[in-house]
Design a protein around this motif. Structure first.
Motif, PDB file in Angstrom:
ATOM      1  N   ALA A 203       0.821  -1.200   0.000  1.00 18.60           N
ATOM      2  CA  ALA A 203       0.000   0.000   0.000  1.00 18.60           C
ATOM      3  C   ALA A 203       0.859   1.256   0.000  1.00 18.60           C
ATOM      4  CB  ALA A 203      -0.925  -0.005   1.222  1.00 18.60           C
ATOM      5  N   ASP A 204       1.973   1.219   0.739  1.00 18.08           N
ATOM      6  CA  ASP A 204       2.825   2.396   0.851  1.00 18.08           C
ATOM      7  C   ASP A 204       4.177   1.984   1.433  1.00 18.08           C
ATOM      8  OD1 ASP A 204       2.317   2.001   3.615  1.00 18.08           O
ATOM      9  OD2 ASP A 204       0.631   3.396   3.546  1.00 18.08           O
ATOM     10  N   GLU A 205       5.047   2.980   1.677  1.00 16.50           N
ATOM     11  CA  GLU A 205       6.386   2.703   2.188  1.00 16.50           C
ATOM     12  C   GLU A 205       6.349   2.082   3.580  1.00 16.50           C
ATOM     13  OE1 GLU A 205       8.501   6.372   1.985  1.00 16.50           O
ATOM     14  OE2 GLU A 205       8.272   6.560  -0.190  1.00 16.50           O
ATOM     15  N   ALA A 206       5.442   2.549   4.431  1.00 21.30           N
ATOM     16  CA  ALA A 206       5.359   2.012   5.786  1.00 21.30           C
ATOM     17  C   ALA A 206       5.017   0.519   5.762  1.00 21.30           C
ATOM     18  CB  ALA A 206       4.309   2.784   6.594  1.00 21.30           C
ATOM     19  N   ALA A 207       4.092   0.137   4.893  1.00 22.68           N
ATOM     20  CA  ALA A 207       3.728  -1.285   4.789  1.00 22.68           C
ATOM     21  C   ALA A 207       4.899  -2.097   4.259  1.00 22.68           C
ATOM     22  CB  ALA A 207       2.510  -1.442   3.877  1.00 22.68           C
ATOM     23  N   GLY A 208       5.647  -1.516   3.306  1.00 26.11           N
ATOM     24  CA  GLY A 208       6.817  -2.218   2.779  1.00 26.11           C
ATOM     25  C   GLY A 208       7.871  -2.440   3.836  1.00 26.11           C
ATOM     26  N   GLU A 209       8.146  -1.420   4.619  1.00 25.25           N
ATOM     27  CA  GLU A 209       9.156  -1.561   5.671  1.00 25.25           C
ATOM     28  C   GLU A 209       8.717  -2.558   6.729  1.00 25.25           C
ATOM     29  OE1 GLU A 209      11.964   1.192   8.580  1.00 25.25           O
ATOM     30  OE2 GLU A 209      10.163   2.058   7.667  1.00 25.25           O
ATOM     31  N   ALA A 210       7.443  -2.543   7.089  1.00 27.20           N
ATOM     32  CA  ALA A 210       6.931  -3.483   8.088  1.00 27.20           C
ATOM     33  C   ALA A 210       7.091  -4.920   7.611  1.00 27.20           C
ATOM     34  CB  ALA A 210       5.468  -3.177   8.393  1.00 27.20           C
TER      35      ALA A 210
END
Length: 294
Positions: free
Chosen positions: A150-157
């Protein structure tokens, strides 16, 4: 910068329009809708829709819908072609080839797996693609993840959950060139082989290697994949391994469908799976047509 953001926004809108067109065509496949019907449903002119769809998919909406019927899927499953050829060339030879893209797969060591990636340096970014934002992560030895997020935060998580002890380094735009190579039909895709460096059990690695042999634009059933691996009774276990694939598109788990022609599940959404299958089939059909009319 404003021009770049504007272009990205327009590209995203175009993807959404074509995605909605695909959904409409699938939902109304039995009625074989006309271009006018499709254009009306999307509130676009026929010329605009035809141009946008053909640019994105490589063929007209009419040709596209022919590639998305269950009967077409069943026919591909029934071809009897070898499931696991020695090579896995993607695309076609000759002047109209889609691309000459080869993938090699290497498993991380058991020690790296057990240590949660301790000692690994992973560079990552989130790139815009025609199928939505994609996390692309790479080690010095190859691509370790391609996930639609969905976004960068989801990718990092996701990365931190997968490799809790690795050194994660955000590198703006590092995957942009690779995404163009993979997802832009107008880009030249020639280049060196792509190396994948993935984390998984021995069985998962075997399944992912088998997936690399499913040809571009091809489809295979879960049972067929299991039988081709010499594990005819392991279709459910194979399905679980397919679903655990950490590298979308490059390890083509979207090409695995149910024997009856239904899509089956997809960790990034069945609609995106349909988009991927339809796009491949349409590009392949367009390239084949170019070969025969050249």
């Amino acid at each position: 910068m404003e021009a770049i953001l504007s272009a990205a926004a327009e590209s995203s809108r175009d993807y959404a329009r074509v995605r909605d067109a695909i959904r409409y065509l699938v939902a109304h496949a039995d009625a074989q809708p006309r271009l006018a019907d499709l254009a009306g449903a999307l509130h676009l002119s026929e010329s605009r829709l035809q141009r946008l769809f053909t640019q994105w998919a490589g063929v007209s909406p009419k040709r596209f819908i022919q590639q998305l019927t269950c009967e077409a899927a069943k026919a591909r499953l029934a071809t009897g072609e070898p499931l696991l050829p020695l090579s896995h060339e993607l695309g076609l030879s000759g002047g109209s080839r889609l691309h000459d893209l080869f993938v090699t797969l290497e498993a991380m060591t058991p020690g790296e797996y057990q240590r949660g990636g301790a000692g690994l340096d992973i560079g990552w970014s989130v790139e815009a693609t025609r199928f939505g934002p994609a996390l692309l992560a790479q080690t010095a030895r190859g691509v370790c993840a391609l996930q639609f997020v969905a976004d960068e935060a989801a990718g990092e998580a996701w990365l931190r959950g997968r490799w809790p002890n690795a050194a994660l380094r955000w590198r703006e735009g590092q995957g942009r060139a690779l995404c163009r190579r993979l997802f832009d039909p107008l880009e030249a895709a020639d280049g060196p082989p792509l190396a994948l460096r993935v984390q998984g059990s021995n069985f998962q690695i075997q399944v992912w290697r088998a997936l690399l042999a499913v040809p571009y634009g091809g489809l295979i059933g879960y049972g067929q994949l299991a039988a081709g691996m010499g594990r005819p009774g392991a279709a459910r276990a194979v399905g679980n391994a397919v679903g655990a694939n950490p590298v979308a598109w490059l390890i083509p788990c979207h090409r695995v469908i149910r024997a009856a022609g239904a899509l089956g599940g997809y960790r990034w959404g069945e609609e995106r799976k349909l988009d991927l299958i339809g796009w491949e089939c349409a590009r392949l059909a367009g390239a084949e047509r170019a070969v025969w009319t050249a």
